[in-house]
Write a protein that holds these residues in place. Structure first.
Motif, PDB file in Angstrom:
ATOM      1  N   LEU A  92       0.824  -1.201   0.000  1.00 46.11           N
ATOM      2  CA  LEU A  92       0.000   0.000   0.000  1.00 46.11           C
ATOM      3  C   LEU A  92       0.866   1.262   0.000  1.00 46.11           C
ATOM      4  O   LEU A  92       0.561   2.237  -0.688  1.00 46.11           O
ATOM      5  N   GLY A  93       1.970   1.229   0.738  1.00 44.15           N
ATOM      6  CA  GLY A  93       2.900   2.361   0.742  1.00 44.15           C
ATOM      7  C   GLY A  93       3.525   2.591  -0.625  1.00 44.15           C
ATOM      8  O   GLY A  93       3.665   3.744  -1.063  1.00 44.15           O
ATOM      9  N   VAL A  94       3.899   1.525  -1.319  1.00 43.36           N
ATOM     10  CA  VAL A  94       4.455   1.655  -2.671  1.00 43.36           C
ATOM     11  C   VAL A  94       3.403   2.239  -3.612  1.00 43.36           C
ATOM     12  O   VAL A  94       3.705   3.112  -4.440  1.00 43.36           O
ATOM     13  N   THR A  95       2.165   1.790  -3.483  1.00 43.92           N
ATOM     14  CA  THR A  95       1.092   2.302  -4.338  1.00 43.92           C
ATOM     15  C   THR A  95       0.873   3.792  -4.095  1.00 43.92           C
ATOM     16  O   THR A  95       0.739   4.575  -5.050  1.00 43.92           O
ATOM     17  N   ILE A  96       0.855   4.216  -2.848  1.00 48.06           N
ATOM     18  CA  ILE A  96       0.666   5.630  -2.538  1.00 48.06           C
ATOM     19  C   ILE A  96       1.824   6.462  -3.072  1.00 48.06           C
ATOM     20  O   ILE A  96       1.627   7.555  -3.618  1.00 48.06           O
ATOM     21  N   ARG A 101       3.864  10.302  -7.177  1.00 46.61           N
ATOM     22  CA  ARG A 101       4.788  10.578  -8.281  1.00 46.61           C
ATOM     23  C   ARG A 101       4.015  10.893  -9.556  1.00 46.61           C
ATOM     24  O   ARG A 101       4.360  11.806 -10.300  1.00 46.61           O
ATOM     25  N   TRP A 102       2.938  10.141  -9.806  1.00 47.21           N
ATOM     26  CA  TRP A 102       2.141  10.353 -11.002  1.00 47.21           C
ATOM     27  C   TRP A 102       1.503  11.737 -10.991  1.00 47.21           C
ATOM     28  O   TRP A 102       1.507  12.433 -12.000  1.00 47.21           O
ATOM     29  N   PHE A 103       0.949  12.156  -9.832  1.00 47.12           N
ATOM     30  CA  PHE A 103       0.352  13.487  -9.739  1.00 47.12           C
ATOM     31  C   PHE A 103       1.402  14.582  -9.915  1.00 47.12           C
ATOM     32  O   PHE A 103       1.150  15.598 -10.557  1.00 47.12           O
ATOM     33  N   ARG A 104       2.575  14.407  -9.360  1.00 50.36           N
ATOM     34  CA  ARG A 104       3.631  15.421  -9.513  1.00 50.36           C
ATOM     35  C   ARG A 104       4.081  15.554 -10.961  1.00 50.36           C
ATOM     36  O   ARG A 104       4.417  16.644 -11.420  1.00 50.36           O
TER      37      ARG A 104
END
Length: 107
Positions: A92-96, A101-104
């Motif tokens: 879950l931490g990797v997914t978050i 990163r995707w939003f940035r």
């Protein structure tokens, strides 16, 4: 004391990733040329990769959560339940992190 090297016309200024270099030596007009084609191409490829990684991790999170819920024993001293919980929290931490990163990269 050492003399500085004579840079003369052999001077090269390189910007770090995402940066620009502006130099003007002498009087007159400063011409600025920016070529962002390689940076934009790299970011486009990175966005595609990050988006696919998020989708894969979301599916893996759901599947692993269902697996952990169905195999929960509830017995005292069973280290498997705790191990599955820790692995799920790491996933879950990797997914978050990927979503951030995707939003940035999109902004």
């Amino acid at each position: 004391m050492k003399r500085p090297r004579d840079s003369g016309s052999h001077q090269h200024n390189n910007a770090s990733h995402g940066g620009n270099v502006f130099a003007n030596q002498g009087s007159g007009q400063m011409n600025v040329h920016q070529d962002n084609s390689t940076v934009n191409h790299f970011r486009l490829n990175q966005r595609k990769w990050t988006g696919w990684a998020i989708l894969v991790m979301l599916v893996a999170d759901v599947v692993f959560f269902i697996y952990g819920a169905t195999s929960y024993s509830g017995n005292q001293g069973d280290s498997g339940d705790g191990l599955r919980a820790v692995v799920y929290l790491l996933m879950l931490g990797v997914t978050i992190t990927l979503v951030r990163r995707w939003f940035r990269q999109r902004l």
